[in-house]
Write a protein that holds these residues in place. Structure first.
Motif, PDB file in Angstrom:
ATOM      1  N   ASN A   5      52.823  73.207  52.725  1.00 55.22           N
ATOM      2  CA  ASN A   5      54.147  72.847  52.316  1.00 55.22           C
ATOM      3  C   ASN A   5      54.382  71.213  53.547  1.00 55.22           C
ATOM      4  OD1 ASN A   5      56.555  71.819  52.091  1.00 55.22           O
ATOM      5  ND2 ASN A   5      56.617  73.414  50.254  1.00 55.22           N
ATOM      6  N   PRO A   6      53.991  70.308  53.614  1.00 54.00           N
ATOM      7  CA  PRO A   6      54.573  69.700  54.705  1.00 54.00           C
ATOM      8  C   PRO A   6      55.359  69.539  54.814  1.00 54.00           C
ATOM      9  CG  PRO A   6      54.045  68.458  51.986  1.00 54.00           C
ATOM     10  CD  PRO A   6      53.325  69.710  51.846  1.00 54.00           C
ATOM     11  N   PHE A   7      57.091  69.884  54.256  1.00 55.03           N
ATOM     12  CA  PHE A   7      57.818  69.925  54.652  1.00 55.03           C
ATOM     13  C   PHE A   7      58.430  71.163  55.810  1.00 55.03           C
ATOM     14  CE2 PHE A   7      62.457  69.765  53.817  1.00 55.03           C
ATOM     15  CZ  PHE A   7      63.220  69.364  54.697  1.00 55.03           C
ATOM     16  N   GLU A   8      57.834  72.392  55.266  1.00 51.76           N
ATOM     17  CA  GLU A   8      57.852  72.873  55.771  1.00 51.76           C
ATOM     18  C   GLU A   8      57.540  72.683  57.784  1.00 51.76           C
ATOM     19  OE1 GLU A   8      56.147  76.205  53.616  1.00 51.76           O
ATOM     20  OE2 GLU A   8      57.820  76.673  52.177  1.00 51.76           O
ATOM     21  N   ILE A   9      55.755  72.361  57.342  1.00 54.35           N
ATOM     22  CA  ILE A   9      55.502  71.960  58.826  1.00 54.35           C
ATOM     23  C   ILE A   9      56.160  71.421  59.676  1.00 54.35           C
ATOM     24  CG2 ILE A   9      53.317  70.636  60.004  1.00 54.35           C
ATOM     25  CD1 ILE A   9      51.882  71.850  57.693  1.00 54.35           C
ATOM     26  N   ALA A  10      56.697  70.061  58.762  1.00 52.00           N
ATOM     27  CA  ALA A  10      57.715  69.205  59.201  1.00 52.00           C
ATOM     28  C   ALA A  10      59.175  70.351  59.688  1.00 52.00           C
ATOM     29  CB  ALA A  10      58.029  68.613  58.809  1.00 52.00           C
ATOM     30  N   LYS A  12      59.446  73.371  60.590  1.00 44.61           N
ATOM     31  CA  LYS A  12      58.311  73.837  61.846  1.00 44.61           C
ATOM     32  C   LYS A  12      58.644  73.650  63.182  1.00 44.61           C
ATOM     33  CE  LYS A  12      56.705  77.695  63.414  1.00 44.61           C
ATOM     34  NZ  LYS A  12      55.757  76.884  64.898  1.00 44.61           N
ATOM     35  N   GLN A  13      58.369  72.279  63.269  1.00 50.69           N
ATOM     36  CA  GLN A  13      57.720  71.639  64.383  1.00 50.69           C
ATOM     37  C   GLN A  13      59.349  70.725  64.771  1.00 50.69           C
ATOM     38  OE1 GLN A  13      55.970  68.197  62.370  1.00 50.69           O
ATOM     39  NE2 GLN A  13      53.586  69.246  62.950  1.00 50.69           N
ATOM     40  N   LEU A  14      60.201  71.046  64.533  1.00 52.29           N
ATOM     41  CA  LEU A  14      61.513  70.482  63.875  1.00 52.29           C
ATOM     42  C   LEU A  14      61.811  71.453  65.437  1.00 52.29           C
ATOM     43  CD1 LEU A  14      64.075  68.985  64.824  1.00 52.29           C
ATOM     44  CD2 LEU A  14      64.746  69.157  62.270  1.00 52.29           C
ATOM     45  N   ASP A  15      62.324  72.797  64.694  1.00 52.67           N
ATOM     46  CA  ASP A  15      62.203  74.447  65.280  1.00 52.67           C
ATOM     47  C   ASP A  15      61.744  74.470  66.134  1.00 52.67           C
ATOM     48  OD1 ASP A  15      63.827  74.292  62.918  1.00 52.67           O
ATOM     49  OD2 ASP A  15      61.810  75.666  61.749  1.00 52.67           O
ATOM     50  N   ASP A  16      60.101  74.095  67.102  1.00 54.34           N
ATOM     51  CA  ASP A  16      59.779  74.400  68.162  1.00 54.34           C
ATOM     52  C   ASP A  16      60.331  73.623  69.324  1.00 54.34           C
ATOM     53  OD1 ASP A  16      57.921  76.095  67.435  1.00 54.34           O
ATOM     54  OD2 ASP A  16      56.702  74.917  66.747  1.00 54.34           O
ATOM     55  N   CYS A  17      60.647  72.113  68.652  1.00 49.62           N
ATOM     56  CA  CYS A  17      61.935  71.085  69.906  1.00 49.62           C
ATOM     57  C   CYS A  17      63.080  71.599  69.713  1.00 49.62           C
ATOM     58  CB  CYS A  17      61.288  69.755  68.777  1.00 49.62           C
ATOM     59  SG  CYS A  17      62.407  68.372  69.908  1.00 49.62           S
ATOM     60  N   PHE A  30      71.598  71.117  60.717  1.00 50.35           N
ATOM     61  CA  PHE A  30      71.873  69.545  60.335  1.00 50.35           C
ATOM     62  C   PHE A  30      70.153  68.651  60.174  1.00 50.35           C
ATOM     63  CE2 PHE A  30      74.826  65.950  60.366  1.00 50.35           C
ATOM     64  CZ  PHE A  30      74.354  65.258  59.825  1.00 50.35           C
ATOM     65  N   LEU A  31      69.676  68.972  61.284  1.00 47.21           N
ATOM     66  CA  LEU A  31      68.284  67.680  61.333  1.00 47.21           C
ATOM     67  C   LEU A  31      67.189  68.777  61.155  1.00 47.21           C
ATOM     68  CD1 LEU A  31      68.245  66.997  65.186  1.00 47.21           C
ATOM     69  CD2 LEU A  31      69.278  65.631  63.572  1.00 47.21           C
ATOM     70  N   ARG A  32      67.383  69.709  60.386  1.00 46.21           N
ATOM     71  CA  ARG A  32      66.300  70.421  59.219  1.00 46.21           C
ATOM     72  C   ARG A  32      66.273  69.944  57.782  1.00 46.21           C
ATOM     73  NH1 ARG A  32      65.281  75.639  58.120  1.00 46.21           N
ATOM     74  NH2 ARG A  32      63.592  75.472  58.821  1.00 46.21           N
ATOM     75  N   HIS A  33      67.385  69.267  57.118  1.00 47.43           N
ATOM     76  CA  HIS A  33      67.357  69.042  55.955  1.00 47.43           C
ATOM     77  C   HIS A  33      67.705  66.921  55.908  1.00 47.43           C
ATOM     78  CE1 HIS A  33      67.299  72.586  55.022  1.00 47.43           C
ATOM     79  NE2 HIS A  33      68.723  73.302  56.149  1.00 47.43           N
ATOM     80  N   ASP A  81      58.471  67.628  48.042  1.00 48.60           N
ATOM     81  CA  ASP A  81      58.892  67.897  49.457  1.00 48.60           C
ATOM     82  C   ASP A  81      57.638  66.911  50.558  1.00 48.60           C
ATOM     83  OD1 ASP A  81      60.295  69.977  49.802  1.00 48.60           O
ATOM     84  OD2 ASP A  81      58.495  71.889  48.930  1.00 48.60           O
ATOM     85  N   THR A  82      56.646  66.371  49.848  1.00 47.18           N
ATOM     86  CA  THR A  82      55.614  65.541  51.064  1.00 47.18           C
ATOM     87  C   THR A  82      56.619  64.101  51.340  1.00 47.18           C
ATOM     88  OG1 THR A  82      53.533  65.644  49.531  1.00 47.18           O
ATOM     89  CG2 THR A  82      53.672  64.174  50.557  1.00 47.18           C
TER      90      THR A  82
END
Length: 415
Positions: A5-10, A12-17, A30-33, A81-82
């Motif tokens: 799922n591309p949004f889940e990937i996006a 996850k990348q934010l979570d790492d950051c 706030f930034l996850r949505h 989600d894309t």
């Protein structure tokens, strides 16, 4: 294999950051949505007189830095989600390039290849009819993306102008030159990527005039990357591919030949005197530089360990999964991440917005110079963050971009 799922990937990348920046949990959430999103049903009268309903979306992910900016995709497999993921990546992309813009994205579930010119126009105008009150130069400025064209942007701009009662060329970018488009827009994504590639090659000590390149994806970005790699650097492209397969010739493939064969046969896979290969095989060729300019999630944990290129230039959006990123970093493959590598398109779109406001047109030379300056500055900033935190280039790009958005959110009093 289940498609990621591309949004889940996006996310996850934010979570790492967020871990690297030690973000406040509330700010992180706030930034996850997306801040807002619109789902619309678009009625279109078809050529046979029937009415067909098309589903469309517009996602405005974050506008702390300025009006949202992002393309509109027409694709039969489009999903919300894309669109969410692409809107998030646009948010980080505009921030990373230092543009006073936020991130947005739009999409319509359709196959434009199955629509007549009249049906395409009615769909474009119908989409604007549904979202016009929520877009505009000070709110959200769309642009072309997958399977949408400058002509479609002209129809959308004209519809918006009719609805608002005045000529409003700045409501859409990627338009033809005669209605407020910008010089240099057609090859902006690929050209910006070439400027970033030049900086990376300098960093790694790679002589681009002697380098070999493989290009997955031969649409606008991929085909321009082919011609610009030869024009700017004298590099040798030994493999190209599209959705129907690829062609490999160690002696090199000329841009004119690839484009000619693509126009005649609808695929580069049939280039004469070249070995026919799959898209998967192209990714694992023994080349100096791999340019991925097709779809998301093509480099995964299954094939990342087999990639032999020293540099990966991501002209596509989201071509590498987080698991693959870790493998590539450990293998010392230098990845120029998507929202840095392909930021030339939105940067020249921003230049188009500025020119529309000024009622003044820049030359090709001015556009290219300004684009070079922006891309070089952004690449060097990401490289510095990568070294500072000892993280991969994608994580570094996130830290730079997200920090700027968070600073704007805090300054505005949102968090």
């Amino acid at each position: 294999m289940t498609k990621s799922n591309p949004f889940e990937i996006a996310q996850k990348q934010l979570d790492d950051c967020a871990k690297i920046l030690n973000l406040d949990p509330g700010v992180h959430e706030f930034l996850r949505h997306p801040r807002r999103e619109f789902h619309v049903s678009i009625p279109v009268r078809m050529d046979d007189g029937s009415i067909k309903i098309f589903q469309g979306y517009r996602v405005q992910y974050n506008d702390a830095l300025g009006p949202c900016k992002g393309g509109i995709r027409y694709h039969p497999d489009e999903t919300i989600d894309t669109v969410r993921a692409l809107a998030a990546w646009m948010t980080w992309k505009t921030s990373l390039l230092g543009l006073p813009l936020g991130g947005g994205k739009g999409g319509v579930i359709c196959n434009p290849k199955e629509l007549s010119t009249g049906e395409q126009e009615r769909l474009c105008r119908g989409y604007v009819d549904m979202v016009w009150q929520n877009i505009g130069p000070e709110r959200d400025v769309p642009a072309p993306d997958v399977y949408t064209t400058p002509q479609m942007m002209a129809w959308m701009m004209d519809e918006y102008s009719k609805l608002t009662g005045s000529n409003n060329f700045g409501c859409i970018t990627g338009k033809p030159l005669c209605v407020g488009g910008s010089c240099g827009r057609s090859d902006a994504t690929a050209r910006g990527g070439m400027y970033a590639l030049r900086e990376a090659a300098r960093e790694l000590g790679i002589d681009l005039s002697r380098a070999t390149i493989a290009i997955q994806g031969y649409g606008n970005a991929g085909s321009y990357a082919h011609s610009l790699a030869k024009e700017l650097f004298g590099s040798k492209v030994v493999a190209v591919s599209d959705s129907k397969g690829g062609a490999f010739n160690p002696a090199g493939i000329e841009p004119a030949e690839a484009s000619s064969v693509k126009a005649e046969t609808c695929t580069v896979a049939s280039i004469p005197d070249a070995k026919r290969i799959s898209n998967e095989e192209l990714l694992e060729l023994n080349v100096d530089i791999l340019i991925v300019a097709a779809l998301e999630n093509v480099i995964t944990k299954e094939n990342a360990g087999n990639i032999k290129a020293k540099i990966i230039l991501e002209l596509a959006n989201g071509p590498t999964t987080p698991e693959a990123d870790e493998i590539l970093f450990n293998n010392k493959v230098h990845v120029i991440p998507d929202f840095l590598a392909n930021a030339g398109g939105v940067t020249v779109s921003y230049f188009e917005m500025v020119q529309n406001i000024m009622r003044y047109c820049w030359s090709f030379e001015e556009v290219y110079q300004r684009l070079d300056e922006r891309m070089t500055m952004a690449y060097q900033g990401v490289l510095a963050a990568s070294r500072q935190y000892n993280i991969n280039m994608r994580q570094a790009a996130y830290t730079v971009a997200v920090a700027r958005v968070v600073d704007a959110m805090k300054t505005r009093g949102w968090v």
